[in-house]
Design a protein around this motif. Structure first.
Motif, mmCIF file in Angstrom:
data_model
loop_
_atom_site.group_PDB
_atom_site.id
_atom_site.type_symbol
_atom_site.label_atom_id
_atom_site.label_comp_id
_atom_site.label_asym_id
_atom_site.label_seq_id
_atom_site.Cartn_x
_atom_site.Cartn_y
_atom_site.Cartn_z
ATOM 1 N N ASP A 65 -9.715 9.770 -2.567
ATOM 2 C CA ASP A 65 -8.726 9.595 -3.859
ATOM 3 C C ASP A 65 -8.452 9.267 -4.538
ATOM 4 O OD1 ASP A 65 -9.107 13.209 -3.480
ATOM 5 O OD2 ASP A 65 -7.078 13.000 -2.287
ATOM 6 N N VAL A 66 -7.528 7.575 -3.545
ATOM 7 C CA VAL A 66 -7.733 6.498 -4.494
ATOM 8 C C VAL A 66 -8.576 6.137 -4.795
ATOM 9 C CG1 VAL A 66 -7.351 3.490 -2.989
ATOM 10 C CG2 VAL A 66 -6.029 6.213 -2.283
ATOM 11 N N ILE A 67 -9.718 6.255 -4.436
ATOM 12 C CA ILE A 67 -11.253 5.339 -5.678
ATOM 13 C C ILE A 67 -11.027 6.056 -6.801
ATOM 14 C CG2 ILE A 67 -13.286 4.923 -5.452
ATOM 15 C CD1 ILE A 67 -13.774 5.076 -2.454
ATOM 16 N N ALA A 68 -10.972 7.365 -6.946
ATOM 17 C CA ALA A 68 -10.847 8.202 -7.707
ATOM 18 C C ALA A 68 -9.438 8.008 -8.824
ATOM 19 C CB ALA A 68 -10.720 9.660 -7.746
ATOM 20 N N ILE A 69 -9.010 8.169 -7.805
ATOM 21 C CA ILE A 69 -7.843 6.982 -9.090
ATOM 22 C C ILE A 69 -8.004 5.842 -9.044
ATOM 23 C CG2 ILE A 69 -5.192 6.649 -8.940
ATOM 24 C CD1 ILE A 69 -4.898 8.640 -7.210
ATOM 25 N N ALA A 70 -8.496 4.900 -8.611
ATOM 26 C CA ALA A 70 -8.426 3.226 -9.368
ATOM 27 C C ALA A 70 -9.482 2.707 -10.082
ATOM 28 C CB ALA A 70 -8.720 2.224 -7.754
ATOM 29 N N ASN A 80 -6.292 -2.496 -8.017
ATOM 30 C CA ASN A 80 -5.592 -1.290 -7.384
ATOM 31 C C ASN A 80 -5.881 -0.032 -6.597
ATOM 32 O OD1 ASN A 80 -5.669 -1.647 -10.755
ATOM 33 N ND2 ASN A 80 -7.406 0.312 -11.427
ATOM 34 N N VAL A 81 -6.586 -0.238 -5.930
ATOM 35 C CA VAL A 81 -7.272 0.066 -4.368
ATOM 36 C C VAL A 81 -6.170 -0.038 -3.141
ATOM 37 C CG1 VAL A 81 -8.689 0.622 -2.284
ATOM 38 C CG2 VAL A 81 -9.451 0.812 -4.808
ATOM 39 N N SER A 82 -5.526 -2.431 -3.122
ATOM 40 C CA SER A 82 -4.807 -2.473 -3.077
ATOM 41 C C SER A 82 -3.871 -2.014 -2.629
ATOM 42 C CB SER A 82 -5.546 -4.332 -2.481
ATOM 43 O OG SER A 82 -4.388 -4.256 -4.395
ATOM 44 N N THR A 83 -3.205 -1.977 -4.072
ATOM 45 C CA THR A 83 -1.808 -1.762 -4.826
ATOM 46 C C THR A 83 -1.144 -0.375 -4.378
ATOM 47 O OG1 THR A 83 -2.052 -3.190 -6.707
ATOM 48 C CG2 THR A 83 -0.352 -1.156 -6.657
ATOM 49 N N PHE A 84 -2.528 0.254 -4.416
ATOM 50 C CA PHE A 84 -2.266 1.793 -3.780
ATOM 51 C C PHE A 84 -2.087 2.409 -2.403
ATOM 52 C CE2 PHE A 84 -4.650 3.053 -8.068
ATOM 53 C CZ PHE A 84 -3.344 3.875 -8.068
ATOM 54 N N VAL A 85 -2.330 1.441 -1.516
ATOM 55 C CA VAL A 85 -2.764 1.278 0.560
ATOM 56 C C VAL A 85 -1.605 0.228 0.162
ATOM 57 C CG1 VAL A 85 -3.943 0.558 1.947
ATOM 58 C CG2 VAL A 85 -5.080 1.425 0.150
ATOM 59 N N GLY A 86 -1.530 -0.911 -0.656
ATOM 60 C CA GLY A 86 -0.053 -1.468 0.022
ATOM 61 C C GLY A 86 1.271 -0.092 -0.460
ATOM 62 N N TYR A 87 1.513 -0.062 -1.230
ATOM 63 C CA TYR A 87 2.510 1.223 -1.575
ATOM 64 C C TYR A 87 2.472 1.837 -0.936
ATOM 65 C CZ TYR A 87 6.115 3.304 -4.090
ATOM 66 O OH TYR A 87 7.219 4.175 -4.653
ATOM 67 N N LYS A 88 1.630 2.463 -0.066
ATOM 68 C CA LYS A 88 1.547 3.804 0.346
ATOM 69 C C LYS A 88 2.427 3.354 2.079
ATOM 70 C CE LYS A 88 -0.916 7.302 2.860
ATOM 71 N NZ LYS A 88 -2.050 8.109 3.791
ATOM 72 N N LEU A 89 1.705 2.293 2.086
ATOM 73 C CA LEU A 89 2.439 1.619 3.428
ATOM 74 C C LEU A 89 3.645 0.800 3.635
ATOM 75 C CD1 LEU A 89 -0.946 0.173 4.993
ATOM 76 C CD2 LEU A 89 -0.229 2.780 5.303
ATOM 77 N N HIS A 90 4.011 0.216 2.848
ATOM 78 C CA HIS A 90 5.045 -0.756 2.496
ATOM 79 C C HIS A 90 5.315 -0.946 1.359
ATOM 80 C CE1 HIS A 90 4.918 -2.045 6.769
ATOM 81 N NE2 HIS A 90 3.505 -2.040 6.614
ATOM 82 N N ARG A 91 5.813 0.366 0.133
ATOM 83 C CA ARG A 91 6.645 0.925 -0.760
ATOM 84 C C ARG A 91 5.953 -1.240 -2.183
ATOM 85 N NH1 ARG A 91 5.822 5.331 -0.546
ATOM 86 N NH2 ARG A 91 6.817 6.338 0.731
ATOM 87 N N LEU A 92 7.144 -1.107 -2.299
ATOM 88 C CA LEU A 92 6.585 -1.870 -2.880
ATOM 89 C C LEU A 92 6.600 -3.408 -2.584
ATOM 90 C CD1 LEU A 92 6.801 -3.017 -6.448
ATOM 91 C CD2 LEU A 92 9.370 -3.858 -5.726
ATOM 92 N N LYS A 93 6.785 -4.390 -2.133
ATOM 93 C CA LYS A 93 6.458 -5.300 -1.260
ATOM 94 C C LYS A 93 5.292 -5.064 -0.356
ATOM 95 C CE LYS A 93 11.101 -6.914 0.040
ATOM 96 N NZ LYS A 93 12.677 -7.024 1.525
ATOM 97 N N GLY A 94 4.953 -4.280 0.197
ATOM 98 C CA GLY A 94 2.988 -4.333 0.548
ATOM 99 C C GLY A 94 2.962 -3.578 -0.543
ATOM 100 N N ALA A 95 2.777 -3.039 -1.942
ATOM 101 C CA ALA A 95 2.044 -2.929 -3.073
ATOM 102 C C ALA A 95 1.595 -4.943 -3.399
ATOM 103 C CB ALA A 95 2.556 -2.002 -3.948
ATOM 104 N N VAL A 96 2.916 -4.726 -3.515
ATOM 105 C CA VAL A 96 2.569 -6.559 -4.054
ATOM 106 C C VAL A 96 2.198 -7.177 -3.319
ATOM 107 C CG1 VAL A 96 4.139 -8.739 -4.700
ATOM 108 C CG2 VAL A 96 4.985 -6.718 -6.504
#
Length: 191
Positions: A65-70, A80-96
């Motif tokens: 799903d993440v690959i399709a969205i990215a 894009n993939v890293s942002t989705f994974v980071g956000y899922k795990l630690h919200r905004l700070k993780g995404a950044v």
């Protein structure tokens, strides 16, 4: 992806909260970002190995799903993939932090190449190295394509769909946006 999936039995705990867990995200995506030869699609095997198999931050289905969205979002695929994974795990700070981890190696490599390009631009050894990398990049892109096809349940009976889409884009010049919209509509009607 739903936040309820975070409680799935197949997941190991996410990186510990706070700076240590976010640093693990940064470090993982920095390591992935170092291997930029061939672009984002060539990184899929490494992303899959780190995110799904090693850290178990996502399941196979979530990764698909993440690959399709990215792929559908504008921007660099790996970021894009890293942002989705980071956000899922630690919200905004993780995404950044995970996006910085994925983008920083490319930035540093391009900066170094720009600084020293004039010294090796005509070097036959460097030219030969880049010619030798090309077949490996093709393999790095082909392997995850076949793996994703298996995960997406593409078989010999329905493989004509992605082939027809690729031919419509390549041979007929159909915009990929129309293909995505048509696929979304067909998926909605079918499923």
């Amino acid at each position: 992806m739903q936040d309820g999936l975070n409680k799935d039995k197949h997941h190991t705990p996410f990186p510990s909260g706070g700076a240590g867990g976010r640093f693990a995200l940064f470090k993982t995506f920095f390591k992935i970002g170092i291997f930029t030869f061939g672009g984002g699609y060539a990184m899929i095997p490494l992303i899959q190995k780190e995110i799904v198999e090693r850290h178990k931050w996502l399941t196979e289905e979530e990764m698909l799903d993440v690959i399709a969205i990215a792929q559908s979002c504008p921007g660099v695929f790996a970021v894009n993939v890293s942002t989705f994974v980071g956000y899922k795990l630690h919200r905004l700070k993780g995404a950044v932090l995970s996006a910085l981890g994925a983008a920083l190696p490319s930035f540093i490599i391009i900066l170094l190449i720009a600084m020293f390009f004039r010294y090796f631009q005509d070097n036959p050894v460097v030219a030969a190295m880049f010619r030798g990398i090309r077949p490996a990049v093709v393999a790095l892109i082909a392997v995850p394509t076949f793996n994703m096809a298996k995960s997406a349940k593409i078989t010999w009976t329905n493989c004509w769909i992605p082939i027809a889409c690729a031919m419509a884009i390549w041979a007929l010049g159909v915009s990929p946006i129309y293909i995505i919209l048509l696929a979304a509509l067909c998926g909605y009607l079918y499923g």
